[in-house]
Design a protein around this motif. Structure first.
Motif, PDB file in Angstrom:
ATOM      1  N   LEU A   1       1.088  -1.313  -0.006  1.00 56.82           N
ATOM      2  CA  LEU A   1      -0.179  -0.194  -0.102  1.00 56.82           C
ATOM      3  C   LEU A   1       0.982   1.259   0.217  1.00 56.82           C
ATOM      4  N   HIS A   2       0.113   2.310  -0.613  1.00 54.17           N
ATOM      5  CA  HIS A   2       0.866   3.327  -0.533  1.00 54.17           C
ATOM      6  C   HIS A   2       0.329   4.623   0.601  1.00 54.17           C
ATOM      7  N   LEU A   3       1.202   5.169   1.455  1.00 55.47           N
ATOM      8  CA  LEU A   3       0.697   6.251   2.299  1.00 55.47           C
ATOM      9  C   LEU A   3       1.332   7.445   1.896  1.00 55.47           C
ATOM     10  N   PHE A   4       0.696   8.435   1.680  1.00 55.27           N
ATOM     11  CA  PHE A   4       1.335   9.726   1.595  1.00 55.27           C
ATOM     12  C   PHE A   4       1.288  10.493   2.788  1.00 55.27           C
ATOM     13  N   VAL A   5       2.370  10.776   3.788  1.00 55.77           N
ATOM     14  CA  VAL A   5       2.144  10.992   5.016  1.00 55.77           C
ATOM     15  C   VAL A   5       3.076  12.496   5.150  1.00 55.77           C
ATOM     16  N   ASN A   6       2.568  13.487   5.787  1.00 51.90           N
ATOM     17  CA  ASN A   6       3.096  14.758   6.079  1.00 51.90           C
ATOM     18  C   ASN A   6       3.467  14.569   7.620  1.00 51.90           C
ATOM     19  N   ALA A   7       4.857  14.793   7.680  1.00 48.71           N
ATOM     20  CA  ALA A   7       5.392  14.615   9.389  1.00 48.71           C
ATOM     21  C   ALA A   7       6.272  15.554   9.355  1.00 48.71           C
ATOM     22  N   PRO A   8       6.597  16.013  10.544  1.00 52.41           N
ATOM     23  CA  PRO A   8       7.595  16.943  11.179  1.00 52.41           C
ATOM     24  C   PRO A   8       9.076  16.379  10.908  1.00 52.41           C
ATOM     25  N   PRO A   9      10.059  17.049  10.712  1.00 52.71           N
ATOM     26  CA  PRO A   9      11.622  16.507  10.387  1.00 52.71           C
ATOM     27  C   PRO A   9      11.975  16.032  11.635  1.00 52.71           C
ATOM     28  N   THR A  10      11.340  16.163  12.990  1.00 57.39           N
ATOM     29  CA  THR A  10      11.882  15.500  14.036  1.00 57.39           C
ATOM     30  C   THR A  10      11.403  14.184  14.017  1.00 57.39           C
ATOM     31  N   LEU A  11      10.709  13.757  13.412  1.00 58.50           N
ATOM     32  CA  LEU A  11      10.057  12.254  13.499  1.00 58.50           C
ATOM     33  C   LEU A  11      11.005  11.483  12.499  1.00 58.50           C
ATOM     34  N   ALA A  12      11.528  10.290  13.038  1.00 59.31           N
ATOM     35  CA  ALA A  12      12.227   9.435  11.854  1.00 59.31           C
ATOM     36  C   ALA A  12      11.416   8.657  11.255  1.00 59.31           C
ATOM     37  N   PRO A  13      11.746   8.492  10.096  1.00 62.31           N
ATOM     38  CA  PRO A  13      10.523   7.805   9.426  1.00 62.31           C
ATOM     39  C   PRO A  13      10.438   6.108   9.833  1.00 62.31           C
ATOM     40  N   HIS A  14      11.733   5.673  10.148  1.00 59.73           N
ATOM     41  CA  HIS A  14      11.370   4.351  10.926  1.00 59.73           C
ATOM     42  C   HIS A  14      10.438   4.315  11.722  1.00 59.73           C
ATOM     43  N   ASN A  15      10.512   5.271  12.590  1.00 60.14           N
ATOM     44  CA  ASN A  15       9.523   5.501  13.791  1.00 60.14           C
ATOM     45  C   ASN A  15       8.117   5.522  13.367  1.00 60.14           C
ATOM     46  N   ILE A  16       7.830   6.471  12.326  1.00 60.50           N
ATOM     47  CA  ILE A  16       6.622   6.530  11.846  1.00 60.50           C
ATOM     48  C   ILE A  16       5.815   4.982  11.223  1.00 60.50           C
ATOM     49  N   VAL A  17       6.966   4.671  10.578  1.00 61.32           N
ATOM     50  CA  VAL A  17       6.418   3.185   9.874  1.00 61.32           C
ATOM     51  C   VAL A  17       6.042   2.011  11.106  1.00 61.32           C
ATOM     52  N   ALA A  18       6.770   2.215  12.006  1.00 59.84           N
ATOM     53  CA  ALA A  18       6.710   1.127  13.161  1.00 59.84           C
ATOM     54  C   ALA A  18       5.449   1.654  13.715  1.00 59.84           C
ATOM     55  N   ARG A  19       5.069   2.818  14.058  1.00 60.74           N
ATOM     56  CA  ARG A  19       3.739   3.003  14.685  1.00 60.74           C
ATOM     57  C   ARG A  19       2.567   2.868  13.838  1.00 60.74           C
ATOM     58  N   ILE A  20       2.587   2.830  12.667  1.00 61.42           N
ATOM     59  CA  ILE A  20       1.703   2.666  11.616  1.00 61.42           C
ATOM     60  C   ILE A  20       1.365   1.127  11.722  1.00 61.42           C
ATOM     61  N   LYS A  21       2.492   0.391  11.401  1.00 57.97           N
ATOM     62  CA  LYS A  21       2.292  -0.860  11.572  1.00 57.97           C
ATOM     63  C   LYS A  21       1.810  -1.488  12.835  1.00 57.97           C
ATOM     64  N   GLY A  22       2.578  -1.090  13.716  1.00 61.12           N
ATOM     65  CA  GLY A  22       2.007  -1.568  14.991  1.00 61.12           C
ATOM     66  C   GLY A  22       0.462  -1.336  15.536  1.00 61.12           C
TER      67      GLY A  22
ATOM     68  N   GLU B   1      -2.387   7.251  -7.650  1.00 64.11           N
ATOM     69  CA  GLU B   1      -3.542   6.853  -8.565  1.00 64.11           C
ATOM     70  C   GLU B   1      -3.236   6.033  -9.690  1.00 64.11           C
ATOM     71  N   MET B   2      -2.229   6.467 -10.349  1.00 64.89           N
ATOM     72  CA  MET B   2      -1.688   5.842 -11.474  1.00 64.89           C
ATOM     73  C   MET B   2      -1.285   4.373 -11.173  1.00 64.89           C
ATOM     74  N   GLN B   3      -0.676   4.200  -9.991  1.00 62.58           N
ATOM     75  CA  GLN B   3      -0.029   2.810  -9.555  1.00 62.58           C
ATOM     76  C   GLN B   3      -1.358   1.934  -9.478  1.00 62.58           C
ATOM     77  N   LYS B   4      -2.369   2.206  -8.944  1.00 60.80           N
ATOM     78  CA  LYS B   4      -3.780   1.419  -8.722  1.00 60.80           C
ATOM     79  C   LYS B   4      -3.929   0.976  -9.985  1.00 60.80           C
ATOM     80  N   LYS B   5      -4.086   1.906 -11.105  1.00 63.45           N
ATOM     81  CA  LYS B   5      -4.587   1.489 -12.394  1.00 63.45           C
ATOM     82  C   LYS B   5      -3.371   0.470 -13.240  1.00 63.45           C
ATOM     83  N   ARG B   6      -2.208   0.935 -13.021  1.00 61.21           N
ATOM     84  CA  ARG B   6      -1.084  -0.082 -13.486  1.00 61.21           C
ATOM     85  C   ARG B   6      -1.157  -1.661 -12.682  1.00 61.21           C
ATOM     86  N   GLY B   7      -1.731  -1.517 -11.516  1.00 54.59           N
ATOM     87  CA  GLY B   7      -1.514  -2.976 -10.749  1.00 54.59           C
ATOM     88  C   GLY B   7      -2.664  -3.748 -11.125  1.00 54.59           C
TER      89      GLY B   7
END
Length: 75
Positions: free
Chosen positions: A6-27, A69-75
């Motif tokens: 899945l694709h997630l388009f996330v807007n986050a402050p630069p103080t949050l590390a991407p791996h922490n954002i992913v871990a929270r979402i997956k958890g 959206e284009m990825q959905k159509k190609r998939g």
């Protein structure tokens, strides 16, 4: 959502590390899915440990949304 990712388009402050954002979402999503679907509750893991993160740079939000959206159509 795609069949195998899945694709997630996330807007986050630069103080949050991407791996922490992913871990929270997956958890959080794992907990919710395990509560809702009994057969998933017995699985050792809902998500793989892999993920891909990229920054938008000078690309507009609209361009990113169109790409997803284009990825959905190609998939």
């Amino acid at each position: 959502m795609m069949p195998n990712h899945l694709h997630l388009f996330v807007n986050a402050p630069p103080t949050l590390a991407p791996h922490n954002i992913v871990a929270r979402i997956k958890g959080l999503t794992s907990r919710h899915l395990r509560r809702e679907f009994e057969h998933i509750a017995r699985m050792p893991s809902v998500w793989t440990r892999s993920y891909f993160v990229s920054t938008a740079g000078n690309v507009s939000s609209d361009t990113i949304r169109k790409y997803i959206e284009m990825q959905k159509k190609r998939g």
